[in-house]
Design a protein around this motif. Sequence first.
Motif, PDB file in Angstrom:
ATOM      1  N   ALA A 149      12.008 -12.361 -29.805  1.00  0.00           N
ATOM      2  CA  ALA A 149      13.178 -13.114 -30.274  1.00  0.00           C
ATOM      3  C   ALA A 149      13.932 -13.727 -29.097  1.00  0.00           C
ATOM      4  O   ALA A 149      14.394 -14.876 -29.170  1.00  0.00           O
ATOM      5  N   MET A 150      14.067 -12.972 -27.988  1.00  0.00           N
ATOM      6  CA  MET A 150      14.739 -13.503 -26.794  1.00  0.00           C
ATOM      7  C   MET A 150      13.994 -14.709 -26.236  1.00  0.00           C
ATOM      8  O   MET A 150      14.611 -15.723 -25.883  1.00  0.00           O
ATOM      9  N   ALA A 151      12.673 -14.587 -26.143  1.00  0.00           N
ATOM     10  CA  ALA A 151      11.884 -15.699 -25.602  1.00  0.00           C
ATOM     11  C   ALA A 151      12.054 -16.955 -26.460  1.00  0.00           C
ATOM     12  O   ALA A 151      12.269 -18.060 -25.937  1.00  0.00           O
ATOM     13  N   MET A 152      11.972 -16.787 -27.780  1.00  0.00           N
ATOM     14  CA  MET A 152      12.114 -17.950 -28.663  1.00  0.00           C
ATOM     15  C   MET A 152      13.515 -18.544 -28.557  1.00  0.00           C
ATOM     16  O   MET A 152      13.684 -19.771 -28.540  1.00  0.00           O
ATOM     17  N   ASN A 153      14.522 -17.685 -28.495  1.00  0.00           N
ATOM     18  CA  ASN A 153      15.906 -18.144 -28.370  1.00  0.00           C
ATOM     19  C   ASN A 153      16.158 -18.908 -27.089  1.00  0.00           C
ATOM     20  O   ASN A 153      16.663 -20.040 -27.093  1.00  0.00           O
ATOM     21  N   LEU A 154      15.846 -18.276 -25.958  1.00  0.00           N
ATOM     22  CA  LEU A 154      16.211 -18.830 -24.655  1.00  0.00           C
ATOM     23  C   LEU A 154      15.449 -20.114 -24.339  1.00  0.00           C
ATOM     24  O   LEU A 154      16.014 -21.065 -23.796  1.00  0.00           O
ATOM     25  N   LEU A 192      20.288 -29.784 -14.127  1.00  0.00           N
ATOM     26  CA  LEU A 192      21.108 -28.701 -14.677  1.00  0.00           C
ATOM     27  C   LEU A 192      20.319 -27.879 -15.694  1.00  0.00           C
ATOM     28  O   LEU A 192      20.406 -26.648 -15.710  1.00  0.00           O
ATOM     29  N   VAL A 193      19.549 -28.548 -16.550  1.00  0.00           N
ATOM     30  CA  VAL A 193      18.724 -27.836 -17.535  1.00  0.00           C
ATOM     31  C   VAL A 193      17.663 -26.993 -16.831  1.00  0.00           C
ATOM     32  O   VAL A 193      17.387 -25.854 -17.225  1.00  0.00           O
ATOM     33  N   VAL A 194      17.066 -27.542 -15.763  1.00  0.00           N
ATOM     34  CA  VAL A 194      16.052 -26.805 -15.000  1.00  0.00           C
ATOM     35  C   VAL A 194      16.649 -25.546 -14.377  1.00  0.00           C
ATOM     36  O   VAL A 194      16.083 -24.451 -14.483  1.00  0.00           O
ATOM     37  N   VAL A 195      17.799 -25.688 -13.725  1.00  0.00           N
ATOM     38  CA  VAL A 195      18.462 -24.537 -13.097  1.00  0.00           C
ATOM     39  C   VAL A 195      18.850 -23.502 -14.145  1.00  0.00           C
ATOM     40  O   VAL A 195      18.559 -22.301 -13.999  1.00  0.00           O
ATOM     41  N   MET A 196      19.498 -23.956 -15.212  1.00  0.00           N
ATOM     42  CA  MET A 196      19.925 -23.042 -16.275  1.00  0.00           C
ATOM     43  C   MET A 196      18.718 -22.331 -16.887  1.00  0.00           C
ATOM     44  O   MET A 196      18.754 -21.117 -17.130  1.00  0.00           O
ATOM     45  N   GLY A 197      17.659 -23.070 -17.110  1.00  0.00           N
ATOM     46  CA  GLY A 197      16.468 -22.496 -17.721  1.00  0.00           C
ATOM     47  C   GLY A 197      15.808 -21.451 -16.846  1.00  0.00           C
ATOM     48  O   GLY A 197      15.504 -20.341 -17.304  1.00  0.00           O
ATOM     49  N   PHE A 198      15.602 -21.780 -15.574  1.00  0.00           N
ATOM     50  CA  PHE A 198      14.961 -20.838 -14.654  1.00  0.00           C
ATOM     51  C   PHE A 198      15.793 -19.567 -14.493  1.00  0.00           C
ATOM     52  O   PHE A 198      15.283 -18.445 -14.625  1.00  0.00           O
ATOM     53  N   VAL A 199      17.065 -19.737 -14.203  1.00  0.00           N
ATOM     54  CA  VAL A 199      17.923 -18.577 -13.936  1.00  0.00           C
ATOM     55  C   VAL A 199      18.019 -17.664 -15.158  1.00  0.00           C
ATOM     56  O   VAL A 199      17.892 -16.436 -15.063  1.00  0.00           O
ATOM     57  N   THR A 200      18.224 -18.252 -16.325  1.00  0.00           N
ATOM     58  CA  THR A 200      18.432 -17.459 -17.537  1.00  0.00           C
ATOM     59  C   THR A 200      17.165 -16.737 -17.982  1.00  0.00           C
ATOM     60  O   THR A 200      17.199 -15.539 -18.276  1.00  0.00           O
ATOM     61  N   THR A 201      16.051 -17.454 -18.029  1.00  0.00           N
ATOM     62  CA  THR A 201      14.814 -16.825 -18.523  1.00  0.00           C
ATOM     63  C   THR A 201      14.287 -15.769 -17.561  1.00  0.00           C
ATOM     64  O   THR A 201      13.782 -14.725 -17.986  1.00  0.00           O
ATOM     65  N   ILE A 202      14.412 -16.015 -16.248  1.00  0.00           N
ATOM     66  CA  ILE A 202      13.969 -15.012 -15.266  1.00  0.00           C
ATOM     67  C   ILE A 202      14.874 -13.788 -15.310  1.00  0.00           C
ATOM     68  O   ILE A 202      14.400 -12.642 -15.249  1.00  0.00           O
ATOM     69  N   SER A 203      16.197 -14.014 -15.429  1.00  0.00           N
ATOM     70  CA  SER A 203      17.133 -12.888 -15.540  1.00  0.00           C
ATOM     71  C   SER A 203      16.836 -12.063 -16.791  1.00  0.00           C
ATOM     72  O   SER A 203      16.801 -10.829 -16.746  1.00  0.00           O
ATOM     73  N   ALA A 204      16.613 -12.751 -17.907  1.00  0.00           N
ATOM     74  CA  ALA A 204      16.339 -12.062 -19.167  1.00  0.00           C
ATOM     75  C   ALA A 204      15.060 -11.239 -19.063  1.00  0.00           C
ATOM     76  O   ALA A 204      14.999 -10.094 -19.539  1.00  0.00           O
ATOM     77  N   PHE A 205      14.036 -11.813 -18.427  1.00  0.00           N
ATOM     78  CA  PHE A 205      12.764 -11.097 -18.272  1.00  0.00           C
ATOM     79  C   PHE A 205      12.934  -9.861 -17.384  1.00  0.00           C
ATOM     80  O   PHE A 205      12.364  -8.797 -17.665  1.00  0.00           O
ATOM     81  N   TYR A 206      13.732 -10.007 -16.324  1.00  0.00           N
ATOM     82  CA  TYR A 206      13.982  -8.867 -15.427  1.00  0.00           C
ATOM     83  C   TYR A 206      14.654  -7.717 -16.181  1.00  0.00           C
ATOM     84  O   TYR A 206      14.223  -6.558 -16.095  1.00  0.00           O
ATOM     85  N   PHE A 207      15.711  -8.039 -16.942  1.00  0.00           N
ATOM     86  CA  PHE A 207      16.430  -6.993 -17.699  1.00  0.00           C
ATOM     87  C   PHE A 207      15.534  -6.389 -18.777  1.00  0.00           C
ATOM     88  O   PHE A 207      15.589  -5.187 -19.056  1.00  0.00           O
ATOM     89  N   LEU A 208      14.688  -7.226 -19.379  1.00  0.00           N
ATOM     90  CA  LEU A 208      13.769  -6.758 -20.424  1.00  0.00           C
ATOM     91  C   LEU A 208      12.767  -5.762 -19.849  1.00  0.00           C
ATOM     92  O   LEU A 208      12.562  -4.671 -20.400  1.00  0.00           O
ATOM     93  N   LYS A 209      12.136  -6.126 -18.724  1.00  0.00           N
ATOM     94  CA  LYS A 209      11.160  -5.242 -18.083  1.00  0.00           C
ATOM     95  C   LYS A 209      11.819  -3.936 -17.614  1.00  0.00           C
ATOM     96  O   LYS A 209      11.233  -2.852 -17.750  1.00  0.00           O
ATOM     97  N   ARG A 210      13.021  -4.054 -17.079  1.00  0.00           N
ATOM     98  CA  ARG A 210      13.733  -2.863 -16.602  1.00  0.00           C
ATOM     99  C   ARG A 210      13.980  -1.875 -17.738  1.00  0.00           C
ATOM    100  O   ARG A 210      13.745  -0.671 -17.590  1.00  0.00           O
ATOM    101  N   ASP A 211      14.427  -2.383 -18.882  1.00  0.00           N
ATOM    102  CA  ASP A 211      14.744  -1.501 -20.010  1.00  0.00           C
ATOM    103  C   ASP A 211      13.478  -0.973 -20.684  1.00  0.00           C
ATOM    104  O   ASP A 211      13.478   0.136 -21.233  1.00  0.00           O
TER     105      ASP A 211
END
Length: 466
Positions: A149-154, A192-211
Amino acid sequence: MGVDLTALHWIYVTFIVLIIGFMVMRRDTSIVCIVGIFLIAITATGSLSASVSSIFASFIFAITELLSTILVISIIVAMSKTLTTTGINDVMISPFTKFIRTPALAYWTIGILMMVISWFFWPSPAVALLGAVLLPVAVRVGLPALGVAMAMNLFGHGIALSGDYIIQAAPKLTADAAGLPVSDVINASIPLVVVMGFVTTISAFYFLKRDMKSGKLTVDSSQSVLPIKPSDEANQTLLSINQKRFFALFIPVLFALDVVAMFMFDLQGGDATALVGGTSIIILLIITMVSHKHQGLEKTTSYLIDGFQFGFKVFGPVIPIAAFFYLGDSGFTTIIGDFLPKGSHGIVNDLGLALANVVPLSKEVGAVTLTVVGAITGLDGSGFSGISLAGSIASLFATAIGAGAATLTALGQIAAIWVGGGTLVPWALIPAAAICNVDAFELARRNLKPVLIGLVVTTIVAMFLI
């Protein structure tokens, strides 16, 4: 300054503040916008009948400006329903399932696929196209349904919708409100879309893997299979497997040709939208006539009705808000008449010049303000209803700063859509949450930290681009 501020300007500012306030309180703003239109009209004309007429005229103006956008989204939704009903979407997506062998591959494959499909189909139909097919595969290899769901959302409601480079609904709304060409806003939004996309999806993946590693987030195997409705089973016989394979190849080829045509003939804005819309209608007609045969005529109308219902449901709340903000620029003379003060360059431009004389704004203040305003306008959960406000304020601030109109407009658009388009506001997350069988509020909590980190970094980058 060139023009003195009048009651018209102060009423406009007052209602901008009221609209933001109502959005923060999660209340509907349609009545506020209508009252604002009426008060501006009666202040300008002094005529009760003309002011009442101006409300209706403002709606006509807004609908006329937005009609191509509403139409193309309605048509695309109608077409996507034919793909789901006939099972063509299953065949289109099935080749990608072999790439999904680990949780990481599942996250990135689903995300990137969602982004690409959302550029052409919009995120809401794309969720339905992707979710039912790829969710079981992702859960099987160890990615929790919440991660799907996170991947589809982000990637869909975030990256694809905030840029909206193919259908161009979002940039048209913000560009119109800011008085800019659509191409300027699109070009300014790319970094701006590139920066927002990279930062958000990588951050989300990091938190996902950690949990997942710590055991806070686990896979629920019961979510690996979605129930199939009887009607879906019946529809599997509408086309043969060879026909489905043909259309699964034919459709992407047609849209790829559209993209080639956009570059070759420099089609942007309304021309690009018309090309995508016309292609979608042709696909809808061909598939419906082939699959439903003798009932094809009636089914075509049925699919179009479903699409139009969706389109006007999404844009219903947008029309009164857009109608109000069009008064700040080009729409005033068309809707109300030639009643602006002598020397005025439009309400928003006048306010920008006045602001520049009173408070010397910096690009840093402008960027932070547009991000905050965009985020606030997204709190209603549509993402689109407030981006006219973001465009209007961007124009005001750019006039005061003397530069950066397109960048500020794009920044406000990105903030509004990332917050309200379906990544943070729980009631906007329902489609993805329902497909993945997860709690919408938990999904919103999961997205919160990555999206906030992304907005902060993107705002800082925008400061250097202004």
